[in-house]
Design a protein around this motif. Structure first.
Motif, PDB file in Angstrom:
ATOM      1  N   GLY A 519       0.789  -1.222   0.000  1.00  0.00           N
ATOM      2  CA  GLY A 519       0.000   0.000   0.000  1.00  0.00           C
ATOM      3  C   GLY A 519       0.818   1.267   0.000  1.00  0.00           C
ATOM      4  O   GLY A 519       1.967   1.318  -0.485  1.00  0.00           O
ATOM      5  N   ALA A 520       0.227   2.322   0.613  1.00  0.00           N
ATOM      6  CA  ALA A 520       0.814   3.665   0.555  1.00  0.00           C
ATOM      7  C   ALA A 520       2.052   3.801   1.417  1.00  0.00           C
ATOM      8  O   ALA A 520       2.803   4.770   1.297  1.00  0.00           O
ATOM      9  CB  ALA A 520      -0.228   4.702   0.983  1.00  0.00           C
ATOM     10  N   GLY A 521       2.286   2.845   2.312  1.00  0.00           N
ATOM     11  CA  GLY A 521       3.443   2.970   3.204  1.00  0.00           C
ATOM     12  C   GLY A 521       3.221   4.057   4.247  1.00  0.00           C
ATOM     13  O   GLY A 521       2.144   4.653   4.352  1.00  0.00           O
ATOM     14  N   ILE A 522       4.271   4.316   4.996  1.00  0.00           N
ATOM     15  CA  ILE A 522       4.166   5.317   6.063  1.00  0.00           C
ATOM     16  C   ILE A 522       5.531   5.911   6.329  1.00  0.00           C
ATOM     17  O   ILE A 522       6.561   5.230   6.177  1.00  0.00           O
ATOM     18  CB  ILE A 522       3.596   4.682   7.353  1.00  0.00           C
ATOM     19  N   SER A 523       5.529   7.162   6.700  1.00  0.00           N
ATOM     20  CA  SER A 523       6.785   7.825   7.040  1.00  0.00           C
ATOM     21  C   SER A 523       7.289   7.291   8.387  1.00  0.00           C
ATOM     22  O   SER A 523       6.497   7.116   9.314  1.00  0.00           O
ATOM     23  CB  SER A 523       6.575   9.334   7.126  1.00  0.00           C
ATOM     24  N   PRO A 524       8.613   7.001   8.511  1.00  0.00           N
ATOM     25  CA  PRO A 524       9.127   6.432   9.769  1.00  0.00           C
ATOM     26  C   PRO A 524       8.815   7.277  10.994  1.00  0.00           C
ATOM     27  O   PRO A 524       8.583   6.739  12.073  1.00  0.00           O
ATOM     28  CB  PRO A 524      10.642   6.344   9.517  1.00  0.00           C
ATOM     29  N   GLN A 525       8.780   8.620  10.840  1.00  0.00           N
ATOM     30  CA  GLN A 525       8.505   9.452  12.015  1.00  0.00           C
ATOM     31  C   GLN A 525       7.049   9.372  12.465  1.00  0.00           C
ATOM     32  O   GLN A 525       6.706   9.796  13.574  1.00  0.00           O
ATOM     33  CB  GLN A 525       8.883  10.916  11.756  1.00  0.00           C
ATOM     34  N   ASP A 526       6.167   8.830  11.601  1.00  0.00           N
ATOM     35  CA  ASP A 526       4.759   8.699  11.981  1.00  0.00           C
ATOM     36  C   ASP A 526       4.451   7.372  12.672  1.00  0.00           C
ATOM     37  O   ASP A 526       3.361   7.195  13.217  1.00  0.00           O
ATOM     38  CB  ASP A 526       3.860   8.827  10.738  1.00  0.00           C
ATOM     39  N   ILE A 527       5.401   6.428  12.662  1.00  0.00           N
ATOM     40  CA  ILE A 527       5.135   5.096  13.220  1.00  0.00           C
ATOM     41  C   ILE A 527       4.758   5.154  14.703  1.00  0.00           C
ATOM     42  O   ILE A 527       3.794   4.500  15.125  1.00  0.00           O
ATOM     43  CB  ILE A 527       6.345   4.168  12.980  1.00  0.00           C
ATOM     44  N   PRO A 528       5.493   5.924  15.546  1.00  0.00           N
ATOM     45  CA  PRO A 528       5.097   5.950  16.970  1.00  0.00           C
ATOM     46  C   PRO A 528       3.686   6.455  17.219  1.00  0.00           C
ATOM     47  O   PRO A 528       3.072   6.115  18.230  1.00  0.00           O
ATOM     48  CB  PRO A 528       6.142   6.887  17.605  1.00  0.00           C
ATOM     49  N   LYS A 529       3.142   7.279  16.296  1.00  0.00           N
ATOM     50  CA  LYS A 529       1.801   7.830  16.494  1.00  0.00           C
ATOM     51  C   LYS A 529       0.710   6.803  16.223  1.00  0.00           C
ATOM     52  O   LYS A 529      -0.428   6.986  16.658  1.00  0.00           O
ATOM     53  CB  LYS A 529       1.590   9.041  15.584  1.00  0.00           C
ATOM     54  N   LEU A 530       1.044   5.742  15.470  1.00  0.00           N
ATOM     55  CA  LEU A 530       0.005   4.814  15.037  1.00  0.00           C
ATOM     56  C   LEU A 530      -0.663   4.100  16.192  1.00  0.00           C
ATOM     57  O   LEU A 530      -1.826   3.710  16.100  1.00  0.00           O
ATOM     58  CB  LEU A 530       0.613   3.781  14.080  1.00  0.00           C
ATOM     59  N   PHE A 531       0.087   3.894  17.292  1.00  0.00           N
ATOM     60  CA  PHE A 531      -0.452   3.141  18.416  1.00  0.00           C
ATOM     61  C   PHE A 531      -1.035   4.052  19.491  1.00  0.00           C
ATOM     62  O   PHE A 531      -1.289   3.608  20.605  1.00  0.00           O
ATOM     63  CB  PHE A 531       0.634   2.252  19.010  1.00  0.00           C
ATOM     64  N   THR A 532      -1.236   5.338  19.147  1.00  0.00           N
ATOM     65  CA  THR A 532      -1.877   6.285  20.057  1.00  0.00           C
ATOM     66  C   THR A 532      -3.321   6.475  19.620  1.00  0.00           C
ATOM     67  O   THR A 532      -3.584   6.676  18.425  1.00  0.00           O
ATOM     68  CB  THR A 532      -1.153   7.640  20.034  1.00  0.00           C
ATOM     69  N   LYS A 533      -4.226   6.414  20.577  1.00  0.00           N
ATOM     70  CA  LYS A 533      -5.642   6.498  20.209  1.00  0.00           C
ATOM     71  C   LYS A 533      -5.972   7.858  19.598  1.00  0.00           C
ATOM     72  O   LYS A 533      -5.426   8.896  19.989  1.00  0.00           O
ATOM     73  CB  LYS A 533      -6.524   6.228  21.424  1.00  0.00           C
TER      74      LYS A 533
END
Length: 741
Positions: A519-533
């Motif tokens: 898919g679209a992938g994700i920027s590495p700096q956005d990874i920590p935000k993914l597990f925040t509600k």
């Protein structure tokens, strides 16, 4: 001429004499200069010799004589032979005698030193012994006073008592006329008269701290004599023309507690001192002795130590009081937080029930409307309504899950389940959605993966569905692969999660699931935000895909509950990503363990099932919900009887009814009591209808209460047409159906 041998030799003989004289003068001079040195050594070593000045004169005389002989070496004149012989003889004798004297002194000086003048020697020794004994007595007296004062000072940890006791004991021990203590003010710019022995001056009088006499005392660690007329020494009213006694002052270090820390020594400030002033009686010839000054210095140090202990005690008591206040405040905050959590949970429970009821109507009616003849435009509208309603229902479930996870009320529902079947069911659910976007979904299960496992089947499936659903959501084309295998012990540890400490055992294993998408992938700096509600990545593709931002946050909490770890790997935007999680599952001892079957997901197998003639009783206080449920059942061919209250339900229920769908929250008698009375009314099992709770309550207590009173199942609102078809089919087949809560 040849027989005349009486001619005297000329210069060569005289030259020989001259050489003897030179040599003699040299040794005479050497002896003359060595004798005074030996005499000086004798005088220095002999402490009892009474005529030292005579020896000094004698030494000077000898030095001068030696000098004349030394000078004679350069002032020689020619003499007759006779004179030369006499002079030579005299000098030789002088040299011999002088050298003999010098050598004799070397031998007799030790003997002279051993000869003592007994009276002088004994007198000096007695005086010296008296001085030493007096010093020892003074030191013992000083030590006794110091021990006494220290005992008095250390007998209390009250700062005021310490200082007052110090002044009283010093005044008594040293027979002082006045003794006072000046303490620094809060600003540190002045010294304030805080304690006095005789209380002849009012306490509270202040002087500037930068006075020269104060700086002089503060800069020295010893007791310093000061003028009786300086400001800090004016401790008594002047009466007549009396001569003031000597005054000394000494600094007393004070403890600085601004950096006081637990389990650490307090910092001792070198710039903050108190000033102790001690005054001898007036009109007295008495002076301060060295041992008294030493006593004052030692007492000042002891006072500093006692004050430090008192300060630490006061600080610890303040810290204890502060800690008690904080504990009271924390306890109050805890009770308020618990009250707030209970209020929130009550609110969510009420809202959950109240929202599921209208959602039940929307989804049920939309699914019924979908079965009618519609134009393409109308069908698209109905499908949109149905999808939006399902999304809202999912969001309600997610919010409830987050609430339970945060307050710790959510517990895993452990049981034995078919692990491989869970993955196949996820694949069956995802494939129709993926096929719309033309995505290929593949499932790879490792050969060593156990078929059955012990764990929370619902939470595991919810986690897998969330992760795979995200992959489908953010992929426009390409493929999605799901891989599951047993994680090896060497691959469990992850440097990115040092808090994850896996503990392998014989009856448990770690399941590793990897979901890779293109898919679209994700920027590495956005990874920590993914597990925040309620947080989402900031890429355009992510924002356009919708979602509440709760899915991965819930997955992380579920994985943590299952003693696992979840993370995302990506090479950047546009390059896809891989979601990986590890969870801990148990290995069942017996594969045939009985357990309650969970409600299967919607499957096409029940698509054309008919329930013609099946009599169903629906009890629900809500008229809309009652009508909607009846509509679903009538569409499936059922004969429906409706009841709006518990009494009506008990009145109309009969052995002809095969299924009773009831809401457990009704006025008067609740659904649990109704179930008990139906059991009492129909004692024979084959005559009793299947009792199923159709409710919007999602708490575990509802399911437990239903099982306790003997209900045959629990179904959560909202219910679509397909879900109702599946529920009836499985209920009639298995005679029991409890949907996971």
């Amino acid at each position: 001429m040849e027989s005349c041998n009486c001619i005297e030799p000329q210069w060569p003989a005289d030259e020989l004499l001259m050489k003897y004289q030179y040599i003699s003068d040299f040794f005479i001079a050497l002896a003359y200069f060595s004798i005074p040195l030996e005499l000086i050594y004798f005088v220095k070593k002999s402490a009892v010799f009474p005529y030292r000045w005579v020896l000094v004169q004698f030494g000077a005389f000898i030095v001068l004589c030696g000098a004349t002989h030394l000078i004679n070496l350069w002032t020689f004149t020619m003499h007759s032979r006779t004179v030369a012989v006499v002079m030579t003889t005299a000098k030789v004798l002088t040299a011999v005698v002088s050298c003999a004297t010098a050598l004799m002194l070397v031998h007799i000086i030790p003997d002279l030193l051993s000869v003592k003048t007994r009276e002088v020697f004994l007198k000096n020794k007695a005086a010296e012994l008296d001085r030493e004994m007096g010093l020892i007595r003074t030191q013992e007296e000083t030590g006794r006073h110091v021990r006494m004062l220290t005992h008095e000072i250390r007998s209390t940890l009250d700062r005021h008592t310490i200082l007052k006791t110090t002044l009283v004991e010093l005044g008594r021990t040293l027979a002082l006329e006045e003794c006072a203590l000046w303490m620094p003010t809060r600003t540190g710019l002045e010294l304030q008269l805080s304690y006095t022995l005789r209380q002849q001056n009012p306490v509270g009088y202040t002087v500037p701290i930068h006075l020269p006499v104060i700086n002089q005392v503060f800069s020295s660690s010893r007791a310093v004599k000061i003028s009786p007329n300086c400001p800090v020494a004016r401790l008594r009213p002047v009466v007549g023309k009396c001569m003031p006694g000597e005054v000394v002052a000494v600094r007393v270090p004070l403890l600085h507690l601004s950096n006081f820390q637990i389990n650490d020594w307090p910092e001792l400030s070198t710039k903050r001192y108190a000033l102790m002033v001690l005054m001898l009686p007036s009109d007295s010839a008495r002076q301060w002795h060295v041992h008294e000054l030493e006593l004052v210095e030692v007492v000042a140090d002891q006072v500093a130590v006692a004050l430090s202990h008192a300060a630490i005690l006061e600080e610890s008591m303040r810290a204890r009081d502060l800690l008690m206040e904080q504990n009271v405040a924390l306890d109050l905050a805890r009770r308020e937080a618990e009250t707030a959590i209970r209020a929130r949970n009550d609110f969510l429970a009420v809202m959950n029930h109240e929202m599921r009821t209208p959602m039940h109507a929307i989804i049920a009616l939309s699914s019924l409307l979908q079965e009618t003849e519609l134009t393409p435009e109308q069908r698209l509208m109905v499908e949109t309504i149905l999808k939006s309603s399902n999304l809202l229902a999912t969001l309600i479930n997610d919010v409830l899950d987050v609430s339970r996870l945060e307050d710790g009320s959510l517990r895993l529902d452990l049981g034995t389940f078919n692990l491989c079947a869970v993955f196949r069911e996820v694949l069956d659910l995802i494939k129709p959605i993926a096929s719309v976007k033309k995505l290929h979904v593949s499932l790879n299960l490792a050969p060593d993966l156990p078929e059955y496992a012990i764990g929370d089947e619902k939470r595991l499936m919810q986690t897998i569905l969330n992760v795979v659903g995200n992959a489908v959501k953010f992929s426009k084309e390409g493929s999605i692969s799901i891989t599951a295998f047993v994680a090896k012990s060497e691959s469990l540890r992850d440097s990115r999660a040092p808090e994850f400490l896996p503990v392998p055992s014989d009856n448990q294993f770690y399941l590793r699931v990897q979901v890779k998408d293109s898919g679209a992938g994700i920027s590495p700096q956005d990874i920590p935000k993914l597990f925040t509600k309620f947080a989402q990545a900031q890429s355009t593709a992510t924002r356009n895909s919708g979602g509440s931002g709760l899915g991965l946050a819930i997955c992380k909490r579920f994985v943590n509950l299952m003693e696992g770890h979840i993370w995302i790997e990506t090479e950047g935007l546009g390059k896809g990503c891989t979601a990986i999680f590890i969870v801990k599952l148990g290995i069942p001892e017996r594969l045939n363990e009985s357990k309650l079957p969970l409600m299967p997901k919607v499957s096409s197998n029940h698509g054309h099932t008919s329930f013609s003639g099946l009599k169903v009783l629906v009890m629900d206080e809500n008229g809309v919900s009652r009508m909607v449920t009846k509509g679903l059942l009538v569409h499936l061919g059922c004969e429906v009887t409706m009841a709006s209250s518990s009494d009506e339900c008990l009145h109309v229920v009969s052995h002809e009814h095969k299924v009773v769908l009831m809401d457990v929250c009704v006025p008067g008698m609740d659904g649990y009591e109704i179930a008990v009375q139906i059991h009492e009314k129909f004692t024979k099992r084959h005559e009793r209808p299947l009792i199923v709770a159709l409710t919007g309550n999602t708490d575990k207590a509802t399911k437990e209460n239903c099982m306790r009173v003997g209900m045959d199942g629990v179904i959560l609102k909202p219910v679509s047409l397909d879900k109702m078809r599946s529920v009836l089919s499985d209920l009639l087949e298995h005679r029991v159906l409890f949907e996971a809560i």
